[in-house]
Design a protein around this motif. Structure first.
Motif, PDB file in Angstrom:
ATOM      1  N   MET A   1       0.846  -1.197   0.000  1.00 58.97           N
ATOM      2  CA  MET A   1       0.000   0.000   0.000  1.00 58.97           C
ATOM      3  C   MET A   1       0.880   1.245   0.000  1.00 58.97           C
ATOM      4  O   MET A   1       1.876   1.318   0.709  1.00 58.97           O
ATOM      5  CB  MET A   1      -0.902  -0.002   1.238  1.00 58.97           C
ATOM      6  N   ASN A   2       0.513   2.199  -0.813  1.00 52.09           N
ATOM      7  CA  ASN A   2       1.220   3.475  -0.865  1.00 52.09           C
ATOM      8  C   ASN A   2       0.337   4.562  -0.257  1.00 52.09           C
ATOM      9  O   ASN A   2      -0.821   4.731  -0.664  1.00 52.09           O
ATOM     10  CB  ASN A   2       1.562   3.845  -2.313  1.00 52.09           C
ATOM     11  N   VAL A   3       0.874   5.280   0.710  1.00 48.96           N
ATOM     12  CA  VAL A   3       0.113   6.290   1.433  1.00 48.96           C
ATOM     13  C   VAL A   3       0.846   7.626   1.363  1.00 48.96           C
ATOM     14  O   VAL A   3       2.053   7.693   1.621  1.00 48.96           O
ATOM     15  CB  VAL A   3      -0.097   5.886   2.905  1.00 48.96           C
ATOM     16  N   GLY A   4       0.117   8.671   1.009  1.00 54.50           N
ATOM     17  CA  GLY A   4       0.711   9.993   0.903  1.00 54.50           C
ATOM     18  C   GLY A   4       0.191  10.928   1.980  1.00 54.50           C
ATOM     19  O   GLY A   4      -0.955  10.806   2.428  1.00 54.50           O
ATOM     20  N   PHE A   5       1.043  11.851   2.376  1.00 56.82           N
ATOM     21  CA  PHE A   5       0.668  12.887   3.339  1.00 56.82           C
ATOM     22  C   PHE A   5       1.062  14.240   2.771  1.00 56.82           C
ATOM     23  O   PHE A   5       2.248  14.479   2.507  1.00 56.82           O
ATOM     24  CB  PHE A   5       1.372  12.680   4.681  1.00 56.82           C
ATOM     25  N   ILE A   6       0.082  15.093   2.568  1.00 56.85           N
ATOM     26  CA  ILE A   6       0.361  16.469   2.168  1.00 56.85           C
ATOM     27  C   ILE A   6       0.165  17.334   3.400  1.00 56.85           C
ATOM     28  O   ILE A   6      -0.935  17.431   3.944  1.00 56.85           O
ATOM     29  CB  ILE A   6      -0.562  16.922   1.030  1.00 56.85           C
ATOM     30  N   GLY A   7       1.260  17.938   3.838  1.00 56.81           N
ATOM     31  CA  GLY A   7       1.244  18.724   5.062  1.00 56.81           C
ATOM     32  C   GLY A   7       1.944  17.976   6.180  1.00 56.81           C
ATOM     33  O   GLY A   7       1.507  16.895   6.574  1.00 56.81           O
ATOM     34  N   THR A   8       3.042  18.534   6.664  1.00 53.46           N
ATOM     35  CA  THR A   8       3.802  17.880   7.729  1.00 53.46           C
ATOM     36  C   THR A   8       3.903  18.792   8.949  1.00 53.46           C
ATOM     37  O   THR A   8       4.956  18.930   9.561  1.00 53.46           O
ATOM     38  CB  THR A   8       5.215  17.478   7.249  1.00 53.46           C
ATOM     39  N   GLY A   9       2.771  19.425   9.265  1.00 49.36           N
ATOM     40  CA  GLY A   9       2.691  20.209  10.482  1.00 49.36           C
ATOM     41  C   GLY A   9       2.481  19.295  11.681  1.00 49.36           C
ATOM     42  O   GLY A   9       2.815  18.096  11.649  1.00 49.36           O
ATOM     43  N   SER A  10       1.884  19.827  12.732  1.00 53.07           N
ATOM     44  CA  SER A  10       1.744  19.076  13.979  1.00 53.07           C
ATOM     45  C   SER A  10       0.988  17.765  13.797  1.00 53.07           C
ATOM     46  O   SER A  10       1.490  16.688  14.145  1.00 53.07           O
ATOM     47  CB  SER A  10       1.037  19.954  15.020  1.00 53.07           C
TER      48      SER A  10
ATOM     49  N   ALA B   1       1.788   0.018  11.526  1.00 51.57           N
ATOM     50  CA  ALA B   1       0.699   0.077  10.554  1.00 51.57           C
ATOM     51  C   ALA B   1       1.220   0.318   9.147  1.00 51.57           C
ATOM     52  O   ALA B   1       0.668  -0.194   8.176  1.00 51.57           O
ATOM     53  CB  ALA B   1      -0.290   1.172  10.945  1.00 51.57           C
ATOM     54  N   LEU B   2       2.265   1.130   9.041  1.00 58.26           N
ATOM     55  CA  LEU B   2       2.883   1.435   7.757  1.00 58.26           C
ATOM     56  C   LEU B   2       4.402   1.327   7.872  1.00 58.26           C
ATOM     57  O   LEU B   2       4.977   1.680   8.916  1.00 58.26           O
ATOM     58  CB  LEU B   2       2.528   2.850   7.302  1.00 58.26           C
ATOM     59  N   ALA B   3       5.028   0.874   6.801  1.00 57.42           N
ATOM     60  CA  ALA B   3       6.482   0.913   6.708  1.00 57.42           C
ATOM     61  C   ALA B   3       6.887   2.229   6.061  1.00 57.42           C
ATOM     62  O   ALA B   3       6.150   2.760   5.219  1.00 57.42           O
ATOM     63  CB  ALA B   3       6.994  -0.261   5.872  1.00 57.42           C
ATOM     64  N   PRO B   4       8.042   2.788   6.431  1.00 61.91           N
ATOM     65  CA  PRO B   4       8.467   4.049   5.828  1.00 61.91           C
ATOM     66  C   PRO B   4       8.465   4.020   4.307  1.00 61.91           C
ATOM     67  O   PRO B   4       8.125   5.018   3.660  1.00 61.91           O
ATOM     68  CB  PRO B   4       9.878   4.239   6.384  1.00 61.91           C
ATOM     69  N   ALA B   5       8.807   2.875   3.725  1.00 61.32           N
ATOM     70  CA  ALA B   5       8.876   2.779   2.269  1.00 61.32           C
ATOM     71  C   ALA B   5       7.505   2.896   1.615  1.00 61.32           C
ATOM     72  O   ALA B   5       7.411   3.103   0.396  1.00 61.32           O
ATOM     73  CB  ALA B   5       9.530   1.459   1.862  1.00 61.32           C
ATOM     74  N   GLU B   6       6.435   2.776   2.403  1.00 59.47           N
ATOM     75  CA  GLU B   6       5.082   2.906   1.860  1.00 59.47           C
ATOM     76  C   GLU B   6       4.595   4.352   1.867  1.00 59.47           C
ATOM     77  O   GLU B   6       3.487   4.629   1.405  1.00 59.47           O
ATOM     78  CB  GLU B   6       4.107   2.071   2.698  1.00 59.47           C
ATOM     79  N   ILE B   7       5.410   5.274   2.373  1.00 60.93           N
ATOM     80  CA  ILE B   7       4.943   6.637   2.624  1.00 60.93           C
ATOM     81  C   ILE B   7       5.679   7.645   1.754  1.00 60.93           C
ATOM     82  O   ILE B   7       6.906   7.623   1.634  1.00 60.93           O
ATOM     83  CB  ILE B   7       5.137   7.007   4.110  1.00 60.93           C
TER      84      ILE B   7
END
Length: 279
Positions: free
Chosen positions: A1-10, A24-30
C-alpha cells in the motif's frame, strides 16, 4: 500500500510517526510533501525509505490513500495542485473538521473521507473520528479503519456532529490538560510541594480515572459517588466545583462552534465563491 501525506505540520507529523511506530505502515510505503520542502525532507531523513516529494501532485500521483493535513484556508490551493492527477480508485482523506466531504467530492474525481485524529493517537490511544463520502464502499471504510485501529479506536460518526465530537476527542486533551495544570499549579502555590512530584501524582490519577471510565466501565457520576463520602472532604470540594464551573463548558462549546462556523464559511467561500450554510 502506498500512502501519501500532504502537510507535515503538527497533526500530519503525528500521524506519520504514530502509524510507522505502531507498524501500521512501513516508511517505504509513505510519500510526503509540504509547502516547505526542507521540512518534509527532514522527516523523511529520519525514516529510511520514506520519500519526500517536491510537489503535492507527485505525492498524490502514487498514493492509494492520500491524507490532506493542512489548515482550512490551504485546502483550495492543495486541491488545485492535485486535481489533475487524482484517479477514481484513490482515497483522499481530510483530517480538518471545517472541510466538508462535499467540498472535496465537488472538486476531486475520487473516493473521499474525513478522519479527525487526536493527539492521544501518538500513544496508540483515544479515538479517530471517521466520516465517509458517497462513493466509499464498505471495503474502503474497513481499509481505513484497519489502518487507524493500530493507533486508535476508529468511530464512525455523522458529519453533522463533527464539531462536538471533535471537542470531546481532539480538543478534549488540551482542555483536560489545562484543568490538570491549574490543579497542579494550585497545589504547588498553596502547599509548596515540588511541581514535578505533584504533576506525576496528578498525571497518574488522570490515567487511572480514564481506565475506570473505559476498562472499569464506570460512569463519571459513579466515580464521584465512590470517592465522595457524604459530608466528607471530596464532597465539600465537589460542591465548590459545581458552583464555580456552572455553565463554563456550555460557553466552551459555544466558542468552539462559533470558530468552526467561521472557518466553514471561509472554506465554503473559497470552494464555491460564495457563503453557504453547512454543518
Amino acid at each position: 500500500m502506498n500512502v501519501g501525506f500532504i502537510g507535515t505540520g503538527s497533526m500530519g507529523t503525528l500521524l506519520i510517526e504514530a502509524l510507522v511506530a505502531s507498524g501500521a505502515l512501513a516508511p517505504a510505503e509513505i510519500a510526503i510533501s509540504n509547502r516547505t520542502y526542507a521540512k518534509a525532507q527532514a522527516i523523511a531523513d529520519r525514516y529510511p525509505g520514506m520519500r519526500a516529494e517536491y510537489t503535492n501532485a507527485e505525492t498524490a500521483r502514487g498514493s492509494d490513500i492520500l491524507f490532506l493535513c493542512v489548515k482550512p484556508h490551504e485546502f483550495i490551493h492543495v486541491v488545485g495542485d492535485i486535481k489533475s492527477v487524482i484517479q477514481p480508485q484513490q482515497i483522499v482523506v481530510s483530517i480538518t473538521s471545517p472541510v466538508l466531504v462535499s467540498h472535496l467530492e465537488g472538486e476531486l474525481n475520487c473516493k473521499v473521507a474525513k478522519i479527525i485524529p487526536s493527539i492521544t493517537n501518538m500513544v496508540w490511544s483515544g479515538a479517530s473520528l471517521c466520516i465517509y463520502g458517497e462513493t466509499m464502499s464498505e471495503k474502503d471504510k474497513k481499509r481505513l479503519e484497519s489502518l487507524f485501529a493500530h493507533i486508535s479506536e476508529p468511530l464512525r460518526i455523522e458529519e453533522d456532529y463533527t464539531r462536538i465530537v471533535s471537542d470531546l476527542s481532539s480538543c478534549g486533551p488540551a482542555f483536560m490538560a489545562f484543568l490538570l495544570q491549574q490543579f497542579v499549579d494550585a497545589a504547588v502555590e498553596e502547599t509548596g510541594i515540588p511541581r514535578n512530584e505533584a504533576l506525576q501524582v496528578a498525571a497518574n490519577m488522570l490515567l487511572g480515572t480514564g481506565l475506570l471510565l473505559t476498562e472499569g466501565r464506570m460512569s463519571p457520576e459513579e466515580i464521584q459517588e465512590r470517592v465522595a463520602v457524604p459530608g466528607g472532604i471530596t464532597a465539600k470540594a465537589l460542591q465548590l466545583l459545581r458552583r464555580e464551573t456552572d455553565g463554563v463548558f456550555n460557553s466552551l462549546i459555544r466558542t468552539t462552534h462559533a470558530k468552526f462556523n467561521e472557518d466553514l464559511v471561509k472554506v465554503s467561500t473559497a470552494f464555491y465563491g460564495e457563503e453557504v450554510n453547512g454543518q
